[in-house]
Design a protein around this motif. Sequence first.
Motif, short mmCIF file in Angstrom:
data_model
loop_
_atom_site.label_atom_id
_atom_site.label_comp_id
_atom_site.label_asym_id
_atom_site.label_seq_id
_atom_site.Cartn_x
_atom_site.Cartn_y
_atom_site.Cartn_z
N ILE A 1 -2.72 -12.95 -6.59
CA ILE A 1 -2.39 -12.70 -5.19
C ILE A 1 -1.63 -13.92 -4.69
O ILE A 1 -2.08 -15.06 -4.87
CB ILE A 1 -3.66 -12.48 -4.34
CG1 ILE A 1 -4.35 -11.19 -4.77
CG2 ILE A 1 -3.31 -12.44 -2.85
CD1 ILE A 1 -5.66 -10.91 -4.07
N ASN A 2 -0.48 -13.69 -4.07
CA ASN A 2 0.31 -14.77 -3.49
C ASN A 2 0.33 -14.54 -1.98
O ASN A 2 1.09 -13.72 -1.47
CB ASN A 2 1.72 -14.79 -4.06
CG ASN A 2 2.52 -15.99 -3.58
OD1 ASN A 2 2.35 -16.45 -2.46
ND2 ASN A 2 3.39 -16.48 -4.44
N SER A 3 -0.54 -15.27 -1.28
CA SER A 3 -0.66 -15.11 0.18
C SER A 3 0.59 -15.55 0.92
O SER A 3 0.90 -15.01 1.99
CB SER A 3 -1.86 -15.90 0.70
OG SER A 3 -3.03 -15.42 0.08
N GLU A 4 1.32 -16.51 0.39
CA GLU A 4 2.52 -17.00 1.05
C GLU A 4 3.66 -15.97 0.98
O GLU A 4 4.39 -15.79 1.94
CB GLU A 4 2.98 -18.32 0.44
CG GLU A 4 2.04 -19.47 0.73
CD GLU A 4 2.47 -20.76 0.02
OE1 GLU A 4 3.61 -20.84 -0.46
OE2 GLU A 4 1.64 -21.67 -0.06
N HIS A 6 3.13 -12.77 0.32
CA HIS A 6 2.56 -11.45 0.64
C HIS A 6 2.78 -10.46 -0.51
O HIS A 6 3.30 -9.36 -0.31
CB HIS A 6 3.13 -10.89 1.94
CG HIS A 6 2.85 -11.76 3.12
ND1 HIS A 6 1.60 -11.84 3.70
CD2 HIS A 6 3.63 -12.61 3.81
CE1 HIS A 6 1.64 -12.70 4.69
NE2 HIS A 6 2.87 -13.19 4.79
N SER A 57 4.66 -5.75 -2.75
CA SER A 57 4.59 -6.35 -1.42
C SER A 57 3.36 -5.78 -0.72
O SER A 57 3.02 -4.61 -0.89
CB SER A 57 5.83 -5.99 -0.59
OG SER A 57 6.97 -6.55 -1.18
N THR A 96 0.63 -6.54 3.00
CA THR A 96 0.37 -7.32 4.21
C THR A 96 -0.85 -8.21 3.98
O THR A 96 -1.67 -7.94 3.09
CB THR A 96 0.09 -6.40 5.41
OG1 THR A 96 -1.12 -5.67 5.17
CG2 THR A 96 1.24 -5.44 5.66
N ALA A 97 -0.98 -9.23 4.79
CA ALA A 97 -2.13 -10.12 4.70
C ALA A 97 -3.42 -9.33 4.92
O ALA A 97 -4.43 -9.57 4.25
CB ALA A 97 -2.01 -11.24 5.73
N GLU A 98 -3.39 -8.37 5.82
CA GLU A 98 -4.56 -7.54 6.10
C GLU A 98 -4.98 -6.73 4.86
O GLU A 98 -6.16 -6.61 4.56
CB GLU A 98 -4.24 -6.60 7.26
CG GLU A 98 -5.43 -5.78 7.72
CD GLU A 98 -5.07 -4.92 8.93
OE1 GLU A 98 -4.59 -3.78 8.72
OE2 GLU A 98 -5.27 -5.41 10.06
N GLN A 99 -4.01 -6.19 4.14
CA GLN A 99 -4.31 -5.42 2.93
C GLN A 99 -4.92 -6.29 1.83
O GLN A 99 -5.72 -5.81 1.04
CB GLN A 99 -3.04 -4.73 2.40
CG GLN A 99 -2.53 -3.62 3.27
CD GLN A 99 -1.15 -3.13 2.86
OE1 GLN A 99 -0.33 -3.88 2.35
NE2 GLN A 99 -0.90 -1.84 3.09
N LEU A 100 -4.55 -7.56 1.81
CA LEU A 100 -5.03 -8.46 0.76
C LEU A 100 -6.39 -9.08 1.07
O LEU A 100 -7.02 -9.66 0.19
CB LEU A 100 -3.99 -9.57 0.52
CG LEU A 100 -2.61 -9.09 0.05
CD1 LEU A 100 -1.66 -10.26 -0.05
CD2 LEU A 100 -2.71 -8.35 -1.27
N THR A 101 -6.85 -8.94 2.31
CA THR A 101 -8.13 -9.51 2.71
C THR A 101 -9.27 -8.94 1.87
O THR A 101 -9.40 -7.73 1.72
CB THR A 101 -8.40 -9.24 4.21
OG1 THR A 101 -7.34 -9.80 4.97
CG2 THR A 101 -9.72 -9.84 4.65
#
Length: 118
Positions: free
Chosen positions: A56-59, A61, A83, A85-90
Amino acid sequence: MKLTLIAVASTIFTLSLSARAEDMPGMKMDGMEGMQMKQETKRAPVAKAEGTIKAINSEKHTVTIAHGAVPAVQWPAMTMAFSATAEQLTGLSAGDQVVFEFRSEGAKATVVSIKKVK
C-alpha cells in the motif's frame, strides 16, 4: 396567376427554412458562457476480483494486489497497482486477502470498493 403565387410563396418558405438550418452551427453563444453542456461519457464497467494485498502506498494512493484472472476484462492472474482513495485503504495492510471491484480505463485501474475477507 394563383398557381404562380403559391409556387413563389412555397419556394420562399422552403428557402427560409434552409437558411435558418444553415445558420444553426454558427449560432452566436453570447451570454451563454455559464451554461454547462451535458456530455454523455461512457464509463468502463465495474469488474470484480479477489486477491492478496502486496503493498500500500499512502502517498500515491495506490494498492498493489496479486489477483486471480478477471474474465470480465479478459485479464489473466497478475500483480498490479490500483488507484484507491485514502478512505478505501483504511484498515488494510499487506498480506490481507480482499475482494474488490474496480474500473479499468486504459492503463489505469481504479478501486470502486474493497473489503478484507479474513
